[in-house]
Design an enzyme around this catalytic site. Structure first.
Site, PDB file in Angstrom:
ATOM      1  N   SER A 127       0.872  -1.185   0.000  1.00  0.00           N
ATOM      2  CA  SER A 127       0.000   0.000   0.000  1.00  0.00           C
ATOM      3  C   SER A 127       0.900   1.223   0.000  1.00  0.00           C
ATOM      4  O   SER A 127       2.087   1.136   0.371  1.00  0.00           O
ATOM      5  CB  SER A 127      -0.851  -0.012   1.280  1.00  0.00           C
ATOM      6  OG  SER A 127      -1.467   1.238   1.495  1.00  0.00           O
TER       7      SER A 127
ATOM      8  N   TYR B 179      -2.004  -1.093  10.402  1.00  0.00           N
ATOM      9  CA  TYR B 179      -1.965  -1.193   8.936  1.00  0.00           C
ATOM     10  C   TYR B 179      -0.646  -0.628   8.407  1.00  0.00           C
ATOM     11  O   TYR B 179       0.030  -1.260   7.596  1.00  0.00           O
ATOM     12  CB  TYR B 179      -3.167  -0.424   8.359  1.00  0.00           C
ATOM     13  CG  TYR B 179      -3.413  -0.654   6.876  1.00  0.00           C
ATOM     14  CD1 TYR B 179      -4.136  -1.763   6.421  1.00  0.00           C
ATOM     15  CD2 TYR B 179      -2.941   0.249   5.920  1.00  0.00           C
ATOM     16  CE1 TYR B 179      -4.374  -1.970   5.068  1.00  0.00           C
ATOM     17  CE2 TYR B 179      -3.175   0.047   4.564  1.00  0.00           C
ATOM     18  CZ  TYR B 179      -3.895  -1.064   4.142  1.00  0.00           C
ATOM     19  OH  TYR B 179      -4.121  -1.264   2.791  1.00  0.00           O
TER      20      TYR B 179
HETATM   21  P1  NAD Z   1     -11.257  -6.494  -0.002  1.00  0.00           P
HETATM   22  O1  NAD Z   1     -11.853  -6.268   1.339  1.00  0.00           O
HETATM   23  O2  NAD Z   1     -12.107  -6.319  -1.225  1.00  0.00           O
HETATM   24  O3  NAD Z   1     -10.604  -7.953  -0.088  1.00  0.00           O
HETATM   25  C1  NAD Z   1      -9.858  -8.481   0.974  1.00  0.00           C
HETATM   26  C2  NAD Z   1      -9.683  -9.971   0.776  1.00  0.00           C
HETATM   27  O4  NAD Z   1      -8.934 -10.483   1.886  1.00  0.00           O
HETATM   28  C3  NAD Z   1     -11.024 -10.725   0.743  1.00  0.00           C
HETATM   29  O5  NAD Z   1     -10.973 -11.761  -0.224  1.00  0.00           O
HETATM   30  C4  NAD Z   1     -11.097 -11.339   2.139  1.00  0.00           C
HETATM   31  O6  NAD Z   1     -11.869 -12.529   2.214  1.00  0.00           O
HETATM   32  C5  NAD Z   1      -9.624 -11.622   2.395  1.00  0.00           C
HETATM   33  N1  NAD Z   1      -9.355 -11.826   3.802  1.00  0.00           N
HETATM   34  C6  NAD Z   1      -9.582 -10.997   4.844  1.00  0.00           C
HETATM   35  N2  NAD Z   1      -9.276 -11.592   6.000  1.00  0.00           N
HETATM   36  C7  NAD Z   1      -8.832 -12.837   5.701  1.00  0.00           C
HETATM   37  C8  NAD Z   1      -8.370 -13.943   6.458  1.00  0.00           C
HETATM   38  N3  NAD Z   1      -8.328 -13.898   7.791  1.00  0.00           N
HETATM   39  N4  NAD Z   1      -8.001 -15.065   5.804  1.00  0.00           N
HETATM   40  C9  NAD Z   1      -8.091 -15.147   4.451  1.00  0.00           C
HETATM   41  N5  NAD Z   1      -8.515 -14.125   3.675  1.00  0.00           N
HETATM   42  C10 NAD Z   1      -8.884 -12.997   4.298  1.00  0.00           C
HETATM   43  O7  NAD Z   1      -9.999  -5.515  -0.039  1.00  0.00           O
HETATM   44  P2  NAD Z   1      -9.039  -4.981  -1.209  1.00  0.00           P
HETATM   45  O8  NAD Z   1      -9.147  -3.509  -1.207  1.00  0.00           O
HETATM   46  O9  NAD Z   1      -9.211  -5.740  -2.445  1.00  0.00           O
HETATM   47  O10 NAD Z   1      -7.624  -5.310  -0.519  1.00  0.00           O
HETATM   48  C11 NAD Z   1      -6.681  -6.199  -1.066  1.00  0.00           C
HETATM   49  C12 NAD Z   1      -5.291  -5.758  -0.631  1.00  0.00           C
HETATM   50  O11 NAD Z   1      -5.023  -4.479  -1.193  1.00  0.00           O
HETATM   51  C13 NAD Z   1      -5.120  -5.618   0.876  1.00  0.00           C
HETATM   52  O12 NAD Z   1      -3.863  -6.133   1.276  1.00  0.00           O
HETATM   53  C14 NAD Z   1      -5.161  -4.109   1.080  1.00  0.00           C
HETATM   54  O13 NAD Z   1      -4.434  -3.716   2.223  1.00  0.00           O
HETATM   55  C15 NAD Z   1      -4.512  -3.628  -0.197  1.00  0.00           C
HETATM   56  N6  NAD Z   1      -4.795  -2.250  -0.520  1.00  0.00           N
HETATM   57  C16 NAD Z   1      -6.066  -1.831  -0.812  1.00  0.00           C
HETATM   58  C17 NAD Z   1      -6.288  -0.481  -1.097  1.00  0.00           C
HETATM   59  C18 NAD Z   1      -7.659   0.061  -1.423  1.00  0.00           C
HETATM   60  O14 NAD Z   1      -7.801   1.296  -1.551  1.00  0.00           O
HETATM   61  N7  NAD Z   1      -8.669  -0.752  -1.610  1.00  0.00           N
HETATM   62  C19 NAD Z   1      -5.222   0.417  -1.084  1.00  0.00           C
HETATM   63  C20 NAD Z   1      -3.944  -0.048  -0.791  1.00  0.00           C
HETATM   64  C21 NAD Z   1      -3.744  -1.386  -0.511  1.00  0.00           C
END
Ligand code: NAD
Length: 264
Positions: A142, A155
């Site tokens: 991130s 985080y």
């Molecule tokens: P999301 O909430 O859509 O997806 C998260 C995924 O992680 C889901 O499939 C969920 O089931 C899984 N997950 C959560 N807890 C879990 C566990 N205990 N065991 C197994 N799986 C688990 O979120 P996203 O935005 O797609 O995030 C994906 C990655 O991208 C993350 O690492 C997040 O930190 C990173 N990220 C997202 C953003 C954003 O703006 N959305 C920005 C920077 C980084």
């Protein structure tokens, strides 16, 4: 370059029942990889994710239930998957509160899922990648691996840690394989705001009178100079490119996709 990496390779994407992970799994499937997904969700959500990956073109797709807070469950998942050519550590959670008010349980869960799980999957997958001379680890970190924001202590700590972990693994793998085999690389992608369920609570907190678009505009105005959200599929395109042979020397990097957030 006419090679068809990662066609026919084995990919594992954690947290692929939603958001960025699902988009990456679809992109890898469309490129011909056998795709293993992990992630929580209802049976309907898991079935829909698998269907989307198969529809994208994956020659095979399967789901592994491992809760990434549990190292034994991760080890069992890695044993069930077997050889992994492309490992995408994507699963993540968020919780916003000041450090003084951060629940201990949220700290533990965030560090376990967003950081320690990546150690456990890499520990299992890297030796095989080294033996075969080809491997890609793509850690979805991130902007918060590069800079901080208030109210995100676990985080930010986990994502900074993930970038450090990535650099160590990249160095340890750097000399494996060859240009012809594609080498073994370990990199982070560092998104700014991407429109997924993860950031809905932060949008909702800024949505005056329930106006979601106003919430999105406010969120972007705080940090992301492009004033545009990134789409999950755009992160997936970069992940896919990192799998290609010509990316063999892009190693140990933390690549921002953040509309200029970290250029400020
Ligand atoms: P999301 O909430 O859509 O997806 C998260 C995924 O992680 C889901 O499939 C969920 O089931 C899984 N997950 C959560 N807890 C879990 C566990 N205990 N065991 C197994 N799986 C688990 O979120 P996203 O935005 O797609 O995030 C994906 C990655 O991208 C993350 O690492 C997040 O930190 C990173 N990220 C997202 C953003 C954003 O703006 N959305 C920005 C920077 C980084």
């Amino acid at each position: 370059m006419t090679d068809r990496f990662p066609e026919g390779r084995i990919a594992l994407v954690t947290g692929a029942t939603s958001g960025i992970g699902l988009a990456v799994a679809e992109a890898l499937g469309a490129a011909g990889a056998h795709v293993h997904i992990n992630g929580l969700g209802s049976s309907g959500q898991i079935a829909a994710a698998l269907a989307a990956v198969r529809m994208a073109g994956a020659p095979s797709a399967s789901h592994h239930v491992a809760d990434l807070r549990d190292p034994d469950a991760i080890r069992a998942m890695m044993a069930a998957v077997g050889s992994v050519d492309v490992l995408v550590n994507n699963a993540g959670i968020q919780h916003t509160a000041s450090l003084a008010e951060m629940p201990d349980e949220r700290w533990d869960a965030l560090i376990a899922i967003n950081l320690s799980a990546c150690f456990h999957t890499m520990k299992a997958a890297l030796p095989g990648m080294a033996e075969r001379g080809f491997g890609r680890v793509i850690n979805i970190a991130s902007v918060h691996g590069l800079v901080a924001s208030v109210n995100k202590a676990p985080y930010v700590a986990a994502k900074h840690g993930l970038i450090g972990l990535t650099k160590v693994a990249a160095l340890e793998m750097a000399a494996q394989g060859s240009r012809a085999s594609g080498g073994v690389t370990v990199n982070c992608v560092c998104p700014g705001w991407v429109e997924t369920p993860l950031i809905e609570p932060q949008i909702a907190a800024r949505a005056v009178d329930g106006d979601r678009d106003a919430g999105i505009r406010a969120l972007l105005a705080e940090k992301q100079p492009s004033l545009r959200m990134t789409l999950p599929a755009e992160i997936a395109s970069l992940a896919l490119w990192l799998c290609r042979r010509e990316a063999h020397n892009l190693n140990g990097a933390a690549l921002p996709v953040d509309g200029g957030w970290t250029a400020q």
